[in-house]
Design a protein around this motif. Structure first.
Motif, PDB file in Angstrom:
ATOM      1  N   PHE A  27       0.826  -1.202   0.000  1.00 17.84           N
ATOM      2  CA  PHE A  27       0.000   0.000   0.000  1.00 17.84           C
ATOM      3  C   PHE A  27       0.865   1.259   0.000  1.00 17.84           C
ATOM      4  CE2 PHE A  27      -2.746   3.187   2.125  1.00 17.84           C
ATOM      5  CZ  PHE A  27      -3.819   3.149   1.237  1.00 17.84           C
ATOM      6  N   PHE A  28       1.978   1.228   0.730  1.00 21.55           N
ATOM      7  CA  PHE A  28       2.898   2.371   0.729  1.00 21.55           C
ATOM      8  C   PHE A  28       3.410   2.634  -0.685  1.00 21.55           C
ATOM      9  CE2 PHE A  28       7.389   3.916   1.388  1.00 21.55           C
ATOM     10  CZ  PHE A  28       7.043   5.216   1.736  1.00 21.55           C
ATOM     11  N   ALA A  29       3.757   1.580  -1.403  1.00 24.77           N
ATOM     12  CA  ALA A  29       4.222   1.731  -2.785  1.00 24.77           C
ATOM     13  C   ALA A  29       3.107   2.300  -3.663  1.00 24.77           C
ATOM     14  CB  ALA A  29       4.696   0.388  -3.333  1.00 24.77           C
ATOM     15  N   GLU A  30       1.878   1.865  -3.424  1.00 25.11           N
ATOM     16  CA  GLU A  30       0.731   2.353  -4.200  1.00 25.11           C
ATOM     17  C   GLU A  30       0.509   3.848  -3.960  1.00 25.11           C
ATOM     18  OE1 GLU A  30      -2.861  -0.197  -4.319  1.00 25.11           O
ATOM     19  OE2 GLU A  30      -3.947   1.589  -3.650  1.00 25.11           O
ATOM     20  N   GLN A  39       1.364  11.451  -7.917  1.00 28.59           N
ATOM     21  CA  GLN A  39       2.150  12.688  -7.964  1.00 28.59           C
ATOM     22  C   GLN A  39       2.178  13.431  -6.619  1.00 28.59           C
ATOM     23  OE1 GLN A  39       0.515  16.288  -9.657  1.00 28.59           O
ATOM     24  NE2 GLN A  39       2.235  16.456 -11.058  1.00 28.59           N
ATOM     25  N   PRO A  40       1.023  13.648  -5.950  1.00 26.68           N
ATOM     26  CA  PRO A  40       1.071  14.422  -4.702  1.00 26.68           C
ATOM     27  C   PRO A  40       1.874  13.745  -3.584  1.00 26.68           C
ATOM     28  CG  PRO A  40      -1.167  14.316  -5.571  1.00 26.68           C
ATOM     29  CD  PRO A  40      -0.362  13.338  -6.349  1.00 26.68           C
ATOM     30  N   TYR A  41       1.936  12.398  -3.592  1.00 26.54           N
ATOM     31  CA  TYR A  41       2.571  11.676  -2.479  1.00 26.54           C
ATOM     32  C   TYR A  41       3.882  11.006  -2.899  1.00 26.54           C
ATOM     33  CZ  TYR A  41      -1.929  12.360  -0.207  1.00 26.54           C
ATOM     34  OH  TYR A  41      -3.059  12.929   0.345  1.00 26.54           O
ATOM     35  N   ARG A  42       4.442  11.403  -4.037  1.00 28.41           N
ATOM     36  CA  ARG A  42       5.631  10.743  -4.560  1.00 28.41           C
ATOM     37  C   ARG A  42       6.829  10.902  -3.622  1.00 28.41           C
ATOM     38  NH1 ARG A  42       5.443  11.794 -10.570  1.00 28.41           N
ATOM     39  NH2 ARG A  42       3.660  10.382 -10.365  1.00 28.41           N
ATOM     40  N   ASP A  43       6.896  12.011  -2.915  1.00 32.20           N
ATOM     41  CA  ASP A  43       8.015  12.254  -1.996  1.00 32.20           C
ATOM     42  C   ASP A  43       7.598  12.118  -0.531  1.00 32.20           C
ATOM     43  OD1 ASP A  43       9.760  12.847  -4.153  1.00 32.20           O
ATOM     44  OD2 ASP A  43       8.939  14.873  -4.268  1.00 32.20           O
ATOM     45  N   LEU A  44       6.509  11.416  -0.287  1.00 33.37           N
ATOM     46  CA  LEU A  44       6.017  11.251   1.088  1.00 33.37           C
ATOM     47  C   LEU A  44       7.044  10.492   1.933  1.00 33.37           C
ATOM     48  CD1 LEU A  44       3.521  11.439   3.067  1.00 33.37           C
ATOM     49  CD2 LEU A  44       2.969   9.112   2.297  1.00 33.37           C
ATOM     50  N   PRO A  45       7.532  11.094   3.029  1.00 36.08           N
ATOM     51  CA  PRO A  45       8.481  10.378   3.899  1.00 36.08           C
ATOM     52  C   PRO A  45       7.831   9.134   4.519  1.00 36.08           C
ATOM     53  CG  PRO A  45       8.473  12.732   4.378  1.00 36.08           C
ATOM     54  CD  PRO A  45       7.307  12.469   3.485  1.00 36.08           C
ATOM     55  N   ARG A  46       8.616   8.095   4.669  1.00 33.99           N
ATOM     56  CA  ARG A  46       8.088   6.854   5.250  1.00 33.99           C
ATOM     57  C   ARG A  46       7.546   7.105   6.656  1.00 33.99           C
ATOM     58  NH1 ARG A  46       7.306   1.186   4.141  1.00 33.99           N
ATOM     59  NH2 ARG A  46       6.049   0.659   5.946  1.00 33.99           N
ATOM     60  N   GLN A  47       8.196   7.990   7.408  1.00 39.35           N
ATOM     61  CA  GLN A  47       7.748   8.260   8.771  1.00 39.35           C
ATOM     62  C   GLN A  47       6.346   8.854   8.776  1.00 39.35           C
ATOM     63  OE1 GLN A  47       9.614   7.459  11.688  1.00 39.35           O
ATOM     64  NE2 GLN A  47       7.562   7.772  12.524  1.00 39.35           N
ATOM     65  N   ASP A  48       6.087   9.780   7.852  1.00 40.70           N
ATOM     66  CA  ASP A  48       4.746  10.376   7.777  1.00 40.70           C
ATOM     67  C   ASP A  48       3.700   9.329   7.425  1.00 40.70           C
ATOM     68  OD1 ASP A  48       5.779  12.795   8.446  1.00 40.70           O
ATOM     69  OD2 ASP A  48       5.480  13.754   6.492  1.00 40.70           O
ATOM     70  N   PHE A  49       4.049   8.425   6.505  1.00 42.00           N
ATOM     71  CA  PHE A  49       3.113   7.354   6.153  1.00 42.00           C
ATOM     72  C   PHE A  49       2.833   6.472   7.358  1.00 42.00           C
ATOM     73  CE2 PHE A  49       2.477   2.907   4.970  1.00 42.00           C
ATOM     74  CZ  PHE A  49       1.340   2.994   4.177  1.00 42.00           C
TER      75      PHE A  49
END
Length: 813
Positions: free
Chosen positions: A417-420, A425-435
């Motif tokens: 799901f994290f990969a999805e 585009q909006p979440y392409r640089d989402l830090p793993r910690q935030d997820f």
């Protein structure tokens, strides 16, 4: 390659030839490639999007390859997503013509919040070939247990008016839903349609959900639009926002055209404009009203009348901005300045849906500054320049909602799901910690809320996947889905009559029985609230109020603000302005000076025992309001004893008991304002609480609606304030508090514009100390103490004696 014979003959029968961009989309579809089509209104964008699907479905069925069709079973082939419910319905209606005329074996239906429940159930059991819907209805479909089966056959996703989504929370939600579709239907291609795009590669990137690049297809430019500014007979007001002085000219213009759309920027303005037109409608022309708060039946009645050509005009908000195709519309009137060039171009495109004919539009500015803004917009249209919003950081409250929606349909593999999420585009640089923090919040509520079972929405399975903790979570999600957070609404109903629509609860709470107000184009008398419905009767007089709605006025775009500055400092462009405005600027040059692009003009003058400071920032109302809050804090520390401030899109006015020196002004406007001062103000003000309330609702921490009930504004506020205080005390790093600060900075404070202003002003403040008010300062002083539209309809009436004294003082040489 060309079109199949059946489709070529249909084009010929209508006297058309397929356009190059239509053929290009057919060719790309045969290759299975995604595309962004940018083409002007009237260029056949929507048909271009659907043509490949119509061709593929017809060829498969004529060759006997479609087994589900043979068995009478439905399979969804193409999903069309629209920003407006009205547009989804309109597109479905428009597709019926080619399907019927070519006798295509294709079934098209729409599905929105207005679709009857029985039809929605039938669509899930036997899906149509083509389904037109909205992002919110898509999110609901993805949350059902049968989502994987329903979307397994999907071959194409069409997103219309893609630019309207890209930089909004709604767009972030849509991007996550599209990524989910890409997982459920790996063979699906994605097609974006848009007429107004400032940055095509960035918009195409929104559709890039796989490794393959998204092809950008450009349509022919078409005839340039013809846009003029209405020259009203009455004098142009110095202030105000309703433009009522231009109503007689607008009425005469309506008389001279077949069908007109009068666009306004707010729902309150729509009610007032409609009421003003009806008061002078001596010829009893058929004029309609359309905005999002009217009942579905009311809106559909207006849409049907427009489609049938029975209306001469309709007054509308952004509810009709996008894509609606009414061929009889030959004129668009923008009442009040447009606030953005792309928005204006979108509205202009509603007139004359033919590529080889110019769309015709007129702008009716509401005041003198709006005349400058309208000229700036007109020049930008002629230059074919567009404005656009910068991308916003990933919205974590939207991600939280999407996690719940996905878990409603099936257990979640956290890594997959994290990969999805990250491929959007909006979440392409989402830090793993935030997820991880967002996922943990959805699962347990986070550290501070983990002790409460009600916020445990997910539970971990033995195989490591996560599923819903309770079926109640799914029910709550489906009742609260979406990112459009409106304040609680109350239905407005005629006694022994129909429901007219909804207004905000706070407006109704301010009424007493006997009060009159304007709504749905009628003068109503408030009788009282019964069973959470405002009961009304027809009124015959009184001083009516007008409901105002959350969201307020649209802020001036940065692009237009730069152009307005350019007009002010370039006398060669002043002859394009009306004589009254030219004289206004001439006297300003004599009394003070005109604002320039490379300096920040600030005027100071005494009036009525107070000291006024007027800063000509041109950064939009949101940025000015934040600046006003911060400046008053600094003025207090300097001992200037500030008393208040008022902000317009163009100017910020402050007043206090002592005037600042030039050195103090430099300190007041220093860039460090956005550091500690901003932090302290945000912590003290209600701004973060208000922002947290919206974030908490979107993230599902607080439900607006619960099975069997709907929370009032007071209940939602009490719940959110209680949780906000708890989190700040016990878990200040909670993911929702981080999302709140990010949201406040982006949406409410317009901090980037404010930062750019302060950087531009450093060392370049031009301070003019005057003995009295200047002509350009009059509009902002007229705003001080101006009664809100909530309180009456007199905003643009003739200026009273006190206001006229102000003008006389400013223009005396």
């Amino acid at each position: 390659m060309g079109l199949p014979d059946l489709f070529s003959r249909w084009f010929e029968s209508r006297g058309w030839a397929p356009r190059p961009h239509q053929l290009a989309l057919v060719d790309l579809a045969r290759q299975g490639r995604s595309a962004l089509l940018i083409a002007p209104t009237g260029g056949g964008k929507t048909l271009a999007g659907f043509l490949p699907s119509l061709i593929e479905l017809t060829e498969r069925r004529q060759s006997g390859q479609d087994l589900a069709y043979k068995k009478g079973q439905g399979e969804l082939h193409t999903l069309y997503i629209s920003p407006l419910k009205a547009l989804a319905t309109d597109i479905r209606r428009n597709l019926e013509l080619p399907i019927a005329e070519m006798k295509l074996p294709v079934r098209a239906e729409s599905r929105t919040g207005d679709t009857p429940q029985s039809r929605r159930l039938r669509q899930r059991e036997r899906p149509p070939d083509l389904l037109m819907t909205t992002p919110e209805s898509l999110a609901l479909l993805l949350s059902y247990l049968d989502a994987a089966r329903f979307f397994a056959s999907l071959k194409c996703v069409i997103i219309d008016e893609l630019h309207a989504f890209a930089t909004t929370k709604r767009g972030h939600h849509l991007a996550l839903c599209l990524s989910r579709l890409a997982t459920l239907a790996p063979q699906a291609r994605f097609v974006g349609l848009s007429a107004t795009v400032a940055d095509p590669p960035a918009l195409a990137d929104f559709l890039k959900l796989r490794e393959e690049p998204v092809e950008i297809v450009l349509g022919e430019p078409g005839a340039p639009p013809v846009v003029t500014i209405i020259d009203a007979q009455e004098r142009i007001p110095w202030g105000g926002h309703m433009g009522r002085h231009a109503v007689p000219e607008i009425y005469n213009i309506i008389r001279q055209h077949k069908t007109s759309i009068i666009f306004v920027n707010t729902r309150a303005q729509a009610e007032l404009a409609f009421d003003a037109l009806w008061r002078i409608n001596e010829e009893n022309l058929a004029i309609g009203l359309h905005h999002g708060s009217l009942a579905v039946e009311q809106r559909r009645k207006v849409e049907a009348a427009m489609s049938a050509g029975r209306l001469r005009a309709v007054v509308a908000t952004s509810s009709l901005d996008l894509g609606i195709d009414w061929g009889d519309v030959d004129l668009v009137i923008q009442m009040g300045a447009p606030k953005g060039v792309s928005r204006l171009m979108q509205r202009i495109g509603r007139a004359n849906h033919r590529l080889d004919e110019p769309s015709r539009a007129m702008i009716a500015p509401a005041n003198r500054f709006e005349v400058l803004e309208s000229l700036a917009a007109l020049e930008a249209v002629e230059a074919r320049e567009l404005d656009g919003d910068p991308p916003r950081p990933p919205c974590l409250d939207v991600l939280a909602q999407h996690i719940v929606g996905t878990a409603c349909a099936q257990p979640i593999d956290r890594e997959a799901f994290f990969a999805e999420v990250r491929r959007t585009q909006p979440y392409r640089d989402l830090p793993r910690q935030d997820f991880d923090d967002t996922f943990d919040f959805v699962a347990t509520g986070g550290y501070a809320l983990a002790a409460y079972d009600r916020w445990h929405r997910l539970k971990k399975l033995p195989d490591g996947r996560w599923m819903l903790a309770s079926p109640l979570v799914a029910r709550q999600f489906r009742m609260n889905v979406g990112t459009i957070v409106e304040l609680p609404l109350i239905k407005v109903k005629m006694r022994r009559g129909p429901v007219l629509g909804e207004v905000e609860e706070s407006f109704i709470q301010g009424l007493v029985p006997g009060d009159t107000f304007v709504f749905a184009g009628r003068l109503l008398r408030f009788e009282g609230v019964k069973e959470l419905i405002a009961q009304c009767s027809v009124a015959t007089g009184g001083d009516p109020k007008v409901p105002a709605y959350g969201g307020g006025r649209l802020p001036l775009s940065t692009f237009l603000a730069d152009r307005v500055r350019g007009i002010l400092q370039d006398p060669a462009r002043h002859p394009k302005l009306p004589a009254e405005v030219r004289e206004w600027l001439r006297i300003q040059r004599i009394r003070s000076t005109l604002p320039s692009g490379d300096k920040l003009l600030i005027e100071g003058f005494p009036r009525g025992g107070k000291q006024f400071i007027v800063a000509y920032c041109f950064e939009g109302r949101n940025a000015h309001q934040t600046l006003g809050m911060l400046l008053t804090r600094r003025m207090e520390r300097m001992g200037l004893r500030p008393l208040g401030f008022v902000a317009t899109d163009y100017v910020l006015g402050l007043w206090g008991l002592r005037p600042p020196t030039k050195a103090q002004l430099d300190q007041l406007f220093d860039e460090d304002m956005l550091g500690d001062d901003l932090e302290a103000w945000m912590d003290e003000s209600t701004m973060l609480r208000r922002s947290f309330r919206n974030v908490a609702v979107i993230a599902g921490l607080i439900e607006r609606r619960f099975p069997g009930e709907e929370k009032s504004r007071r209940q939602v506020t009490f719940s959110s304030d209680l949780i906000y205080d708890t989190l700040r005390q016990h878990e200040p790093g909670h993911i929702l508090l981080r999302a709140t600060r990010q949201d406040a900075a982006w949406q409410l404070a317009d901090l980037k514009r404010l930062g750019d202003l302060l950087k531009r002003a450093k060392g370049r403040i031009e301070y003019r100390r005057l003995d009295r008010i200047s002509p350009l300062a009059v509009p902002v002083l007229l705003e001080i103490g101006r009664e809100s539209v909530l309180g009456g309809t007199a905003e643009d009436e003739l200026l009273d004696i006190a206001a006229q004294e102000l003008i006389d003082e400013a223009t005396r040489l």
